[in-house]
Design a protein around this motif. Structure first.
Motif, short mmCIF file in Angstrom:
data_model
loop_
_atom_site.label_atom_id
_atom_site.label_comp_id
_atom_site.label_asym_id
_atom_site.label_seq_id
_atom_site.Cartn_x
_atom_site.Cartn_y
_atom_site.Cartn_z
N THR A 177 0.81 -1.22 0.00
CA THR A 177 0.00 0.00 0.00
C THR A 177 0.85 1.27 0.00
OG1 THR A 177 -0.13 -0.07 2.42
CG2 THR A 177 -1.92 -1.13 1.19
N SER A 178 2.17 1.12 0.04
CA SER A 178 3.06 2.28 0.00
C SER A 178 4.40 1.86 -0.57
CB SER A 178 3.25 2.86 1.40
OG SER A 178 3.98 1.96 2.21
N ILE A 179 5.18 2.84 -0.99
CA ILE A 179 6.51 2.54 -1.53
C ILE A 179 7.39 1.95 -0.45
CG2 ILE A 179 8.62 3.58 -2.48
CD1 ILE A 179 6.89 5.51 -4.01
N GLU A 180 7.25 2.44 0.78
CA GLU A 180 8.06 1.90 1.88
C GLU A 180 7.75 0.44 2.13
OE1 GLU A 180 10.60 3.33 3.40
OE2 GLU A 180 10.29 4.93 1.94
N GLY A 184 10.27 -2.81 1.64
CA GLY A 184 10.42 -3.85 2.65
C GLY A 184 10.29 -5.24 2.06
N LEU A 185 9.32 -5.41 1.14
CA LEU A 185 9.12 -6.70 0.48
C LEU A 185 10.34 -7.08 -0.36
CD1 LEU A 185 5.42 -6.39 -0.74
CD2 LEU A 185 6.26 -7.87 1.08
N ILE A 186 10.83 -6.10 -1.11
CA ILE A 186 11.96 -6.37 -2.01
C ILE A 186 13.24 -6.61 -1.22
CG2 ILE A 186 13.39 -5.40 -3.86
CD1 ILE A 186 10.91 -4.04 -4.94
N TRP A 198 16.29 -14.87 -8.00
CA TRP A 198 15.86 -14.29 -6.73
C TRP A 198 16.60 -12.98 -6.57
CZ3 TRP A 198 18.46 -12.72 -2.36
CH2 TRP A 198 17.70 -12.50 -1.20
N LEU A 199 15.89 -11.89 -6.30
CA LEU A 199 16.49 -10.56 -6.24
C LEU A 199 16.13 -9.86 -4.94
CD1 LEU A 199 17.92 -8.12 -7.66
CD2 LEU A 199 15.66 -7.45 -8.45
N SER A 200 17.11 -9.20 -4.36
CA SER A 200 16.89 -8.42 -3.16
C SER A 200 17.65 -7.10 -3.28
CB SER A 200 17.39 -9.18 -1.92
OG SER A 200 17.33 -8.35 -0.77
#
Length: 238
Positions: A177-180, A184-186, A198-200
């Motif tokens: 719901t937000s860029i932040e 966090g997901l990425i 797999w990318l982080s």
């Protein structure tokens, strides 16, 4: 159900306006008939503009077996998504027992009427079939549904180009719901490239990448000793 209806409240139009547009559902205004009921044409204001335009109005007739689920599903799908091979939903009316869907008017008439044109070549007919199939696929194919979930999110929340490309390339839809929240997901890692990578991205902006063996075995994904990625800014690592 109340909260669901509230989401589409801005698309509602009063029944009295529809009756005026169709001359109280005069049979002379009927332009089609299908599994949902009769389709009328009429002129309505369907945006912030006061200018009227020709629209098609589909009036639910329950004797054909359709009802509330089909009505709301049509609103949910066709008001939210756009595709060149789909007619867009503009408004709806649910009042005094009436359930009416209002669409943009097809300038060339209905598809079944258009196909009766004897001058159509077989090539033109095949192209029509392909275009219709693309529209149906967009609505019903599971893979297309994932693309609609991602584009819908992106359109509501503008993203930096790099993050947008990662969202579109993710194997599973990323819900945020937000860029932040997305960052966090990425930072925890995202599977991309059809489950081959797999990318982080760390808080410092460092890209950490793990490539699955399947990606290395598929030569089609390898070019100039570098694997294809959603963004040219992502540095490859092995």
């Amino acid at each position: 159900m109340a909260s669901f209806m509230k989401e589409y409240e801005h698309l509602k139009i009063q029944l009295k306006e529809i009756k005026l547009a169709t001359n109280n559902f005069d049979e002379k205004n009927v332009i089609g008939n299908g599994g949902f009921g009769k389709v009328y044409e009429g002129e309505l204001c369907h945006s912030n503009s006061e200018k009227k335009s020709l629209v098609a109005l589909k009036r639910l007739d329950r004797k054909y077996g359709q009802g509330d689920p089909q009505f709301w599903k049509e609103i949910m799908m066709l008001s939210r998504y756009r595709h060149e091979n789909l007619i867009s939903l503009l408004r709806y009316c649910i009042e005094e027992g009436e359930m009416i869907l209002i669409y943009e008017h097809a300038s060339r008439g209905s598809l079944d009427g258009y196909l009766k044109d004897a001058s159509l070549t077989w090539t033109e007919r095949i192209n029509i079939c392909l275009d219709a199939a693309k529209g149906l696929s967009f609505l019903h194919d599971p893979n297309e549904r994932q693309q609609r979930e991602r584009h819908d999110i992106i359109s509501k929340l503008p993203l930096p180009k790099e993050y947008e490309e990662i969202v579109l390339s993710a194997t599973s839809p990323l819900m945020y719901t937000s860029i932040e929240e997305l960052k966090g997901l990425i930072s925890k890692g995202v599977v991309i490239n059809q489950e081959k990578t797999w990318l982080s991205i760390t808080e410092k902006g460092e890209h950490i990448e793990r490539i699955y063996i399947e990606a290395c075995l598929n030569l089609a994904t390898i070019k100039d000793d570098r694997l294809s990625h959603p963004s040219a800014h992502i540095v490859n690592s092995r």
